[in-house]
Design an enzyme around this catalytic site. Structure first.
Site, PDB file in Angstrom:
ATOM      1  N   TYR A  11       0.821  -1.216   0.000  1.00  0.00           N
ATOM      2  CA  TYR A  11       0.000   0.000   0.000  1.00  0.00           C
ATOM      3  C   TYR A  11       0.856   1.267   0.000  1.00  0.00           C
ATOM      4  CZ  TYR A  11      -3.149   3.487   2.190  1.00  0.00           C
ATOM      5  OH  TYR A  11      -3.863   4.616   2.517  1.00  0.00           O
ATOM      6  N   LEU A  33       5.599 -10.338  -2.775  1.00  0.00           N
ATOM      7  CA  LEU A  33       4.158 -10.420  -3.050  1.00  0.00           C
ATOM      8  C   LEU A  33       3.402 -11.261  -2.028  1.00  0.00           C
ATOM      9  CD1 LEU A  33       4.085 -10.696  -6.963  1.00  0.00           C
ATOM     10  CD2 LEU A  33       4.029  -8.642  -5.515  1.00  0.00           C
ATOM     11  N   ASP A  51      12.491 -12.194  -1.892  1.00  0.00           N
ATOM     12  CA  ASP A  51      12.490 -11.824  -0.478  1.00  0.00           C
ATOM     13  C   ASP A  51      13.562 -10.770  -0.210  1.00  0.00           C
ATOM     14  OD1 ASP A  51      13.643 -12.545   2.484  1.00  0.00           O
ATOM     15  OD2 ASP A  51      11.487 -12.902   2.351  1.00  0.00           O
ATOM     16  N   PHE A  69      10.359  -0.696   3.004  1.00  0.00           N
ATOM     17  CA  PHE A  69       8.996  -0.906   3.484  1.00  0.00           C
ATOM     18  C   PHE A  69       8.701  -2.371   3.784  1.00  0.00           C
ATOM     19  CE2 PHE A  69       9.020   2.814   0.762  1.00  0.00           C
ATOM     20  CZ  PHE A  69       8.285   3.743   1.475  1.00  0.00           C
ATOM     21  N   SER A  73       3.276  -6.517   9.512  1.00  0.00           N
ATOM     22  CA  SER A  73       2.830  -5.308  10.201  1.00  0.00           C
ATOM     23  C   SER A  73       1.508  -5.425  10.960  1.00  0.00           C
ATOM     24  CB  SER A  73       2.715  -4.157   9.189  1.00  0.00           C
ATOM     25  OG  SER A  73       1.780  -4.487   8.176  1.00  0.00           O
ATOM     26  N   TYR A 137       5.564  -6.713  17.167  1.00  0.00           N
ATOM     27  CA  TYR A 137       5.652  -5.851  15.980  1.00  0.00           C
ATOM     28  C   TYR A 137       6.398  -4.569  16.311  1.00  0.00           C
ATOM     29  CZ  TYR A 137       4.153  -2.385  12.533  1.00  0.00           C
ATOM     30  OH  TYR A 137       4.133  -1.373  11.609  1.00  0.00           O
ATOM     31  N   LYS A 141      10.307  -3.302  15.077  1.00  0.00           N
ATOM     32  CA  LYS A 141      10.591  -2.036  14.404  1.00  0.00           C
ATOM     33  C   LYS A 141      11.585  -1.188  15.203  1.00  0.00           C
ATOM     34  CE  LYS A 141       7.943  -1.928  10.644  1.00  0.00           C
ATOM     35  NZ  LYS A 141       8.369  -1.543   9.308  1.00  0.00           N
ATOM     36  N   LEU A 184      -9.517   1.258   9.987  1.00  0.00           N
ATOM     37  CA  LEU A 184     -10.855   1.811  10.129  1.00  0.00           C
ATOM     38  C   LEU A 184     -11.453   2.297   8.811  1.00  0.00           C
ATOM     39  CD1 LEU A 184     -13.210   2.761  11.920  1.00  0.00           C
ATOM     40  CD2 LEU A 184     -11.969   4.929  12.236  1.00  0.00           C
ATOM     41  N   ARG A 215      -7.503   8.916  17.002  1.00  0.00           N
ATOM     42  CA  ARG A 215      -6.337   8.426  16.276  1.00  0.00           C
ATOM     43  C   ARG A 215      -5.918   9.461  15.242  1.00  0.00           C
ATOM     44  NH1 ARG A 215      -6.540   5.835  20.110  1.00  0.00           N
ATOM     45  NH2 ARG A 215      -6.555   3.555  20.344  1.00  0.00           N
TER      46      ARG A 215
END
Length: 319
Positions: A11, A33, A51, A69, A73, A137, A141, A184, A215
């Site tokens: 995204y 992918l 990968d 990226f 996640s 997660y 990070k 959301l 948020r």
């Protein structure tokens, strides 16, 4: 510049890739992918399906920078399968950084997250607040941030870590296509489109202006713009962190009202109790990004929802 974008079929990575190409850069997208989509890679970008641990096979001394990226996640998934998160997010990044070091690539822009902060001690959250992640997660990070900082100190690379809050919206045919979908805005629009019966409001008794959680919803194009600015700002031998958000935020009810207003559909919602561990307010202080990157938020919640709604309708027309 000649750039490698890992996770560029996802995204956010795909939108950043589109803006990089528009700015005149040459881009290679690396993506396995597993969660990305081949048709999200802009035609002008080169594409390698592999990968991130294989980045050494793609990078060469001609690359000027990497925008990273590629990652797992989902908070809930990370608690069920922490091993997958440490392998992909940490070991994968380690392999990538070893490749950049081997080939002399001096700049890295990293896609990070507000999850590194855990339960906030104050609001808005600023970059000097202590990072105390509460799930694998966020911990993975934060580990990458520590890795980047040590690479800058020891090997002289320049790295910028961009900590996202809530990203939404779309850029033309590039939008959210997660499975499962946990965000959301796309879930509200599934209700508007008639594919889901109702939305859910988790918690109506928070100490906020309307009782629902606050948020920090940021348009994906505003977010992508910060990456291009960070790419120009990154300096060899230096590690910098920037929070990306509006500085104010919106309640769940405000987002629900925006979905109704923009789509013209009723978007029914069911109220329920708070989810365990959900804080009342998560908002980013963005003064550092404004001051050092010259970055500004330009798009409103109505524009976020309108662009996401156009994407949903476009996807529906294709099926």
């Amino acid at each position: 510049m000649k750039l490698l974008v890992t996770g560029g079929a996802g995204y956010i990575g795909s939108v950043v890739t589109a803006l990089l190409l528009r700015a005149g850069h040459t881009v290679t997208v690396l993506d396995d992918l597993s969660t990305g989509h081949r048709d999200a890679v802009p035609p002008a970008a080169s594409f390698v399906e592999t990968d991130v641990t294989n980045a050494a096979d793609i990078l060469d001394p001609s690359y000027h920078a990497v925008l990273h990226f590629a990652a797992k996640s989902l908070v809930s998934e990370s608690t069920r399968d922490p091993g997958g998160y440490w392998r992909t997010n940490v070991a994968g990044t380690l392999a990538l950084l070893e490749a950049t070091r081997h080939h002399g690539t001096e700049r890295v822009v990293f896609s990070s997250t507000a999850a590194v902060y855990g339960d906030p001690t104050s609001t808005p959250i600023v970059e000097t607040d202590p990072p105390l992640p509460t799930n694998p997660y966020g911990a993975s990070k934060l580990s990458v941030d520590r890795m980047l900082e040590s690479w800058a100190d020891a090997y002289g690379i320049g790295a910028v870590s961009l900590r996202y809050f809530n990203v939404a919206g779309a850029h033309g045919h590039l939008g959210e296509r997660h499975d499962p979908e946990t965000h959301l805005v796309p879930n509200l629009l599934r209700v508007a489109a008639g594919t889901v019966a109702h939305a859910r409001i988790h918690g109506t008794d928070y100490p906020t202006r309307d009782g629902s959680a606050v948020r920090d919803y940021l348009h994906v194009v505003d977010l992508a713009d910060a990456h291009l600015r960070a790419l120009e700002r990154v300096t060899p031998g230096e590690f910098r962190v920037y929070n990306l958000g509006t500085g104010s935020g919106y309640t769940v009810r405000e987002m629900l009202d925006a979905a109704r207003r923009v789509t013209g559909h009723p978007v029914p919602a069911v109220e329920g109790p708070r989810r365990p561990g959900d804080p009342a307010v998560l908002v980013a202080g963005n003064e550092r990004a404004q001051r050092e990157l010259g970055w500004r938020v330009h798009r409103t919640i109505d524009e976020i929802v309108a662009d996401a709604w156009s994407f949903v309708q476009r996807q529906g027309a294709r099926t």
